[in-house]
Design an enzyme around this catalytic site. Structure first.
Site, PDB file in Angstrom:
ATOM      1  N   ASN A   1       1.077  -1.413  -0.035  1.00 54.89           N
ATOM      2  CA  ASN A   1      -0.064  -0.163  -0.140  1.00 54.89           C
ATOM      3  C   ASN A   1       0.737   1.267   0.110  1.00 54.89           C
ATOM      4  OD1 ASN A   1      -1.732   1.959   0.412  1.00 54.89           O
ATOM      5  ND2 ASN A   1      -2.229   1.453   2.642  1.00 54.89           N
TER       6      ASN A   1
ATOM      7  N   LYS B   1      -0.229   4.304  -0.119  1.00 53.79           N
ATOM      8  CA  LYS B   1      -0.646   5.483   0.367  1.00 53.79           C
ATOM      9  C   LYS B   1      -0.395   6.566  -0.653  1.00 53.79           C
ATOM     10  CE  LYS B   1       0.052   3.359   4.850  1.00 53.79           C
ATOM     11  NZ  LYS B   1      -0.043   3.643   6.183  1.00 53.79           N
TER      12      LYS B   1
ATOM     13  N   HIS C   1      -9.445   0.787   4.884  1.00 49.03           N
ATOM     14  CA  HIS C   1      -8.264   1.086   5.630  1.00 49.03           C
ATOM     15  C   HIS C   1      -8.656   2.032   6.607  1.00 49.03           C
ATOM     16  CE1 HIS C   1      -4.277   2.657   6.505  1.00 49.03           C
ATOM     17  NE2 HIS C   1      -3.614   1.566   5.886  1.00 49.03           N
TER      18      HIS C   1
ATOM     19  N   GLU D   1      -7.300   4.512   7.645  1.00 47.77           N
ATOM     20  CA  GLU D   1      -6.945   5.928   7.453  1.00 47.77           C
ATOM     21  C   GLU D   1      -8.317   6.523   6.759  1.00 47.77           C
ATOM     22  OE1 GLU D   1      -3.254   5.524   5.409  1.00 47.77           O
ATOM     23  OE2 GLU D   1      -2.308   4.918   7.488  1.00 47.77           O
TER      24      GLU D   1
ATOM     25  N   GLU E   1      -5.470  -5.160  10.557  1.00 49.14           N
ATOM     26  CA  GLU E   1      -4.525  -4.064  10.817  1.00 49.14           C
ATOM     27  C   GLU E   1      -4.475  -3.104  11.779  1.00 49.14           C
ATOM     28  OE1 GLU E   1      -2.651  -2.804   6.666  1.00 49.14           O
ATOM     29  OE2 GLU E   1      -4.075  -1.552   7.061  1.00 49.14           O
TER      30      GLU E   1
ATOM     31  N   GLY F   1       2.235   2.091  10.524  1.00 47.15           N
ATOM     32  CA  GLY F   1       2.990   3.442  10.542  1.00 47.15           C
ATOM     33  C   GLY F   1       3.730   3.769  11.966  1.00 47.15           C
TER      34      GLY F   1
ATOM     35  N   SER G   1       3.301  -2.185  10.412  1.00 47.82           N
ATOM     36  CA  SER G   1       5.001  -2.120  10.572  1.00 47.82           C
ATOM     37  C   SER G   1       5.508  -3.405  10.302  1.00 47.82           C
ATOM     38  CB  SER G   1       5.219  -1.434  12.084  1.00 47.82           C
ATOM     39  OG  SER G   1       4.862  -0.252  12.219  1.00 47.82           O
TER      40      SER G   1
HETATM   41  C1  PEP Z   1      -0.628   0.167   5.940  1.00 49.54           C
HETATM   42  O1  PEP Z   1      -1.061   1.325   6.290  1.00 49.54           O
HETATM   43  O2  PEP Z   1      -1.534  -0.643   5.399  1.00 49.54           O
HETATM   44  C2  PEP Z   1       0.172  -0.419   6.836  1.00 49.54           C
HETATM   45  C3  PEP Z   1       0.295  -1.539   7.149  1.00 49.54           C
HETATM   46  O3  PEP Z   1       1.370   0.719   6.908  1.00 49.54           O
HETATM   47  P1  PEP Z   1       2.786   0.201   7.647  1.00 49.54           P
HETATM   48  O4  PEP Z   1       3.255  -0.972   7.055  1.00 49.54           O
HETATM   49  O5  PEP Z   1       3.555   1.371   7.260  1.00 49.54           O
HETATM   50  O6  PEP Z   1       2.606   0.156   9.128  1.00 49.54           O
END
Ligand code: PEP
Length: 249
Positions: free
Chosen positions: A9, A11, A94, A96, A166, A172, A212
Protein backbone atom coordinates in the site's frame (compact mmCIF):
# COMPACT_ATOMS: atom_id res chain seq x y z
CA UNK A 1 -5.11 -24.03 -0.40
CA UNK A 2 -5.09 -20.40 0.70
CA UNK A 3 -3.08 -17.97 -1.38
CA UNK A 4 0.09 -16.43 0.10
CA UNK A 5 -0.23 -12.74 -0.56
CA UNK A 6 1.94 -9.66 -0.11
CA UNK A 7 0.34 -6.34 -1.03
CA UNK A 8 2.12 -2.99 -0.98
CA UNK A 9 0.00 0.00 0.00
CA UNK A 10 1.91 3.01 -1.29
CA UNK A 11 -0.67 5.39 0.27
CA UNK A 12 -0.17 9.00 -0.96
CA UNK A 13 3.55 8.49 -1.58
CA UNK A 14 5.76 8.91 -4.67
CA UNK A 15 5.29 11.16 -7.67
CA UNK A 16 3.96 9.37 -10.74
CA UNK A 17 7.49 9.22 -12.23
CA UNK A 18 8.91 7.81 -8.98
CA UNK A 19 6.09 5.29 -8.73
CA UNK A 20 6.87 4.10 -12.25
CA UNK A 21 10.54 3.58 -11.28
CA UNK A 22 9.49 1.70 -8.15
CA UNK A 23 7.20 -0.57 -10.18
CA UNK A 24 9.98 -1.20 -12.71
CA UNK A 25 12.40 -2.05 -9.87
CA UNK A 26 9.89 -4.50 -8.38
CA UNK A 27 9.23 -6.19 -11.71
CA UNK A 28 12.97 -6.76 -12.26
CA UNK A 29 13.27 -8.93 -9.13
CA UNK A 30 12.23 -12.51 -8.66
CA UNK A 31 9.83 -13.90 -6.11
CA UNK A 32 8.32 -17.29 -5.43
CA UNK A 33 5.55 -18.47 -7.77
CA UNK A 34 3.60 -19.43 -4.64
CA UNK A 35 3.24 -15.75 -3.76
CA UNK A 36 0.70 -13.30 -5.15
CA UNK A 37 2.48 -9.94 -5.21
CA UNK A 38 0.29 -6.84 -5.41
CA UNK A 39 1.08 -3.14 -5.64
CA UNK A 40 -1.46 -0.46 -4.69
CA UNK A 41 -0.24 2.91 -5.98
CA UNK A 42 -2.24 6.15 -5.85
CA UNK A 43 -4.93 6.48 -8.53
CA UNK A 44 -2.77 8.93 -10.51
CA UNK A 45 -0.15 6.20 -11.02
CA UNK A 46 -2.41 3.32 -12.02
CA UNK A 47 -2.15 3.79 -15.78
CA UNK A 48 1.65 3.85 -15.95
CA UNK A 49 2.19 1.21 -13.26
CA UNK A 50 -0.32 -1.03 -15.02
CA UNK A 51 1.81 -0.85 -18.19
CA UNK A 52 5.04 -1.40 -16.27
CA UNK A 53 3.82 -4.62 -14.66
CA UNK A 54 1.85 -5.89 -17.67
CA UNK A 55 4.29 -8.67 -18.58
CA UNK A 56 5.00 -9.74 -15.00
CA UNK A 57 3.23 -11.68 -12.26
CA UNK A 58 2.78 -8.49 -10.19
CA UNK A 59 -0.89 -7.54 -9.77
CA UNK A 60 -2.46 -4.10 -9.49
CA UNK A 61 -4.68 -2.80 -6.72
CA UNK A 62 -6.38 0.51 -6.10
CA UNK A 63 -6.46 2.03 -2.61
CA UNK A 64 -10.10 3.09 -2.76
CA UNK A 65 -13.16 3.13 -5.02
CA UNK A 66 -16.55 4.80 -5.14
CA UNK A 67 -19.65 2.91 -4.14
CA UNK A 68 -21.45 4.66 -7.03
CA UNK A 69 -21.32 3.60 -10.68
CA UNK A 70 -20.88 6.82 -12.69
CA UNK A 71 -22.13 10.38 -12.63
CA UNK A 72 -21.95 13.56 -10.63
CA UNK A 73 -19.54 12.48 -7.89
CA UNK A 74 -16.67 14.95 -8.22
CA UNK A 75 -13.31 13.51 -7.29
CA UNK A 76 -14.50 9.91 -7.13
CA UNK A 77 -13.25 6.93 -9.12
CA UNK A 78 -15.56 4.06 -10.04
CA UNK A 79 -14.94 0.33 -9.84
CA UNK A 80 -15.27 -0.08 -13.61
CA UNK A 81 -12.68 2.62 -14.25
CA UNK A 82 -10.25 0.68 -12.06
CA UNK A 83 -10.90 -2.53 -13.93
CA UNK A 84 -10.26 -0.88 -17.28
CA UNK A 85 -6.92 0.37 -15.93
CA UNK A 86 -5.91 -3.18 -15.09
CA UNK A 87 -6.71 -3.40 -11.38
CA UNK A 88 -7.63 -6.78 -9.99
CA UNK A 89 -7.75 -5.77 -6.32
CA UNK A 90 -8.95 -2.81 -4.26
CA UNK A 91 -8.13 -1.96 -0.64
CA UNK A 92 -11.36 -1.15 1.20
CA UNK A 93 -11.80 0.21 4.70
CA UNK A 94 -8.21 1.11 5.51
CA UNK A 95 -8.18 2.73 8.96
CA UNK A 96 -6.91 5.98 7.44
CA UNK A 97 -10.01 6.17 5.26
CA UNK A 98 -12.25 5.25 8.18
CA UNK A 99 -10.61 7.93 10.31
CA UNK A 100 -9.97 10.84 7.90
CA UNK A 101 -12.83 10.28 5.46
CA UNK A 102 -15.41 9.01 7.93
CA UNK A 103 -16.08 5.85 5.96
CA UNK A 104 -18.64 3.86 7.89
CA UNK A 105 -19.17 0.10 7.84
CA UNK A 106 -22.31 0.75 5.81
CA UNK A 107 -20.39 2.60 3.07
CA UNK A 108 -17.60 0.03 3.17
CA UNK A 109 -20.09 -2.75 2.66
CA UNK A 110 -21.45 -0.96 -0.42
CA UNK A 111 -17.91 -0.49 -1.76
CA UNK A 112 -17.16 -4.16 -1.17
CA UNK A 113 -20.26 -5.24 -3.08
CA UNK A 114 -19.47 -2.84 -5.92
CA UNK A 115 -15.91 -4.20 -6.17
CA UNK A 116 -17.14 -7.80 -6.27
CA UNK A 117 -19.74 -6.93 -8.93
CA UNK A 118 -17.04 -5.82 -11.38
CA UNK A 119 -14.60 -8.60 -10.51
CA UNK A 120 -12.23 -6.70 -8.23
CA UNK A 121 -11.04 -8.60 -5.17
CA UNK A 122 -11.60 -6.48 -2.07
CA UNK A 123 -8.76 -6.35 0.48
CA UNK A 124 -11.02 -5.53 3.40
CA UNK A 125 -9.23 -3.93 6.38
CA UNK A 126 -10.22 -4.20 10.03
CA UNK A 127 -8.36 -3.53 13.26
CA UNK A 128 -8.58 -1.94 16.66
CA UNK A 129 -7.17 1.28 18.14
CA UNK A 130 -4.61 1.39 20.93
CA UNK A 131 -7.33 2.33 23.42
CA UNK A 132 -9.38 -0.74 22.54
CA UNK A 133 -6.28 -2.95 22.67
CA UNK A 134 -5.42 -1.64 26.13
CA UNK A 135 -9.02 -1.99 27.36
CA UNK A 136 -8.79 -5.62 26.36
CA UNK A 137 -12.02 -5.37 24.35
CA UNK A 138 -10.35 -5.96 20.97
CA UNK A 139 -11.98 -9.32 20.21
CA UNK A 140 -15.47 -7.88 20.69
CA UNK A 141 -14.46 -4.90 18.57
CA UNK A 142 -13.22 -7.09 15.70
CA UNK A 143 -16.48 -9.08 15.84
CA UNK A 144 -18.49 -5.87 15.70
CA UNK A 145 -16.57 -4.60 12.67
CA UNK A 146 -17.25 -7.91 10.91
CA UNK A 147 -20.91 -8.04 12.04
CA UNK A 148 -21.53 -4.64 10.46
CA UNK A 149 -19.75 -5.35 7.19
CA UNK A 150 -18.67 -8.74 5.81
CA UNK A 151 -21.33 -10.68 7.70
CA UNK A 152 -23.92 -9.01 5.46
CA UNK A 153 -22.38 -10.54 2.33
CA UNK A 154 -23.73 -13.70 0.76
CA UNK A 155 -21.53 -16.78 0.84
CA UNK A 156 -20.76 -16.30 -2.88
CA UNK A 157 -19.67 -12.73 -2.26
CA UNK A 158 -17.59 -13.64 0.80
CA UNK A 159 -15.66 -16.18 -1.28
CA UNK A 160 -14.18 -13.27 -3.25
CA UNK A 161 -12.90 -11.25 -0.26
CA UNK A 162 -9.46 -11.00 1.36
CA UNK A 163 -9.21 -9.69 4.91
CA UNK A 164 -6.37 -7.57 6.27
CA UNK A 165 -6.04 -7.35 10.04
CA UNK A 166 -4.33 -4.04 10.72
CA UNK A 167 -4.17 -2.93 14.35
CA UNK A 168 -4.24 0.87 14.14
CA UNK A 169 -1.60 1.15 16.87
CA UNK A 170 0.85 -0.73 14.63
CA UNK A 171 0.29 1.19 11.38
CA UNK A 172 3.21 3.45 10.53
CA UNK A 173 4.35 3.47 14.15
CA UNK A 174 7.19 0.96 13.97
CA UNK A 175 5.35 -0.91 16.73
CA UNK A 176 4.50 -4.30 15.21
CA UNK A 177 2.02 -6.70 16.76
CA UNK A 178 3.98 -9.68 18.03
CA UNK A 179 3.48 -12.84 15.97
CA UNK A 180 1.44 -14.23 18.88
CA UNK A 181 -0.77 -11.13 19.13
CA UNK A 182 -1.40 -11.19 15.37
CA UNK A 183 -1.99 -14.96 15.32
CA UNK A 184 -4.59 -14.65 18.11
CA UNK A 185 -6.68 -12.26 16.02
CA UNK A 186 -6.19 -14.12 12.74
CA UNK A 187 -7.37 -17.36 14.37
CA UNK A 188 -10.29 -15.45 15.88
CA UNK A 189 -11.29 -14.06 12.46
CA UNK A 190 -11.04 -17.51 10.90
CA UNK A 191 -13.23 -18.95 13.65
CA UNK A 192 -15.70 -16.12 13.08
CA UNK A 193 -15.87 -17.00 9.37
CA UNK A 194 -16.38 -20.64 10.21
CA UNK A 195 -19.21 -19.86 12.63
CA UNK A 196 -20.99 -17.28 10.48
CA UNK A 197 -20.32 -18.70 6.99
CA UNK A 198 -18.77 -22.18 7.01
CA UNK A 199 -15.52 -24.08 7.42
CA UNK A 200 -14.71 -23.88 3.73
CA UNK A 201 -14.95 -20.09 3.68
CA UNK A 202 -12.84 -19.95 6.84
CA UNK A 203 -10.17 -22.23 5.38
CA UNK A 204 -10.04 -20.54 1.98
CA UNK A 205 -10.03 -16.87 3.01
CA UNK A 206 -6.56 -15.34 3.05
CA UNK A 207 -6.06 -13.13 6.09
CA UNK A 208 -3.17 -10.66 5.80
CA UNK A 209 -1.41 -8.89 8.64
CA UNK A 210 -0.63 -5.17 8.35
CA UNK A 211 1.15 -2.80 10.71
CA UNK A 212 4.90 -2.08 10.58
CA UNK A 213 5.59 -5.38 8.89
CA UNK A 214 9.06 -5.19 7.33
CA UNK A 215 11.92 -7.17 5.83
CA UNK A 216 13.17 -8.08 9.33
CA UNK A 217 9.97 -9.28 11.00
CA UNK A 218 7.95 -10.68 8.07
CA UNK A 219 9.32 -14.23 8.33
CA UNK A 220 8.25 -14.68 11.93
CA UNK A 221 4.82 -13.15 11.33
CA UNK A 222 4.21 -15.22 8.19
CA UNK A 223 5.24 -18.42 9.99
CA UNK A 224 2.06 -18.22 12.08
CA UNK A 225 -0.52 -20.72 10.96
CA UNK A 226 -3.34 -18.23 10.28
CA UNK A 227 -1.25 -15.43 8.79
CA UNK A 228 -1.36 -15.72 5.01
CA UNK A 229 0.76 -12.72 4.15
CA UNK A 230 0.90 -8.99 4.66
CA UNK A 231 -0.46 -5.61 3.71
CA UNK A 232 2.69 -3.51 3.74
CA UNK A 233 2.87 0.29 3.98
CA UNK A 234 6.25 1.96 4.49
CA UNK A 235 8.37 -1.07 3.60
CA UNK A 236 6.62 -1.47 0.23
CA UNK A 237 8.21 1.75 -1.01
CA UNK A 238 11.64 0.10 -1.27
CA UNK A 239 11.73 -2.57 -3.97
CA UNK A 240 14.39 -4.68 -2.19
CA UNK A 241 12.55 -4.70 1.14
CA UNK A 242 9.24 -5.42 -0.55
CA UNK A 243 10.69 -8.40 -2.40
CA UNK A 244 12.41 -9.65 0.77
CA UNK A 245 8.98 -9.59 2.44
CA UNK A 246 7.46 -11.42 -0.54
CA UNK A 247 10.10 -14.11 -0.10
CA UNK A 248 9.49 -14.49 3.65
CA UNK A 249 7.10 -17.46 3.56
C1 PEP B 1 -0.79 0.15 6.03
O1 PEP B 1 -1.02 1.34 6.06
O2 PEP B 1 -1.57 -0.62 5.44
C2 PEP B 1 0.39 -0.33 6.74
C3 PEP B 1 0.42 -1.58 7.10
O3 PEP B 1 1.38 0.59 6.99
P1 PEP B 1 2.82 0.31 7.64
O4 PEP B 1 3.34 -0.98 7.07
O5 PEP B 1 3.66 1.48 7.25
O6 PEP B 1 2.62 0.21 9.12
Amino acid sequence: MRKKIVAGNWKMNTLPSQGLTLAEDIVRQSFSDQTELIVAPPHTHLFSVSKAIANSRVKLSAQNLSNENFGAYTGEVSAEMLVELGCSYCIIGHSERRQYHHETDEILLKKTIKAIEVGLTPIFCIGESLEIRENNTYLAYISKQLDQSLLKLSRNQMEKVLIAYEPIWAIGTGKTASPQQAQEIHAYIRQYLSTHFDVQIAENTSILYGGSCNAQNAKELFSQIDIDGGLIGGASLKANDFITIANSF
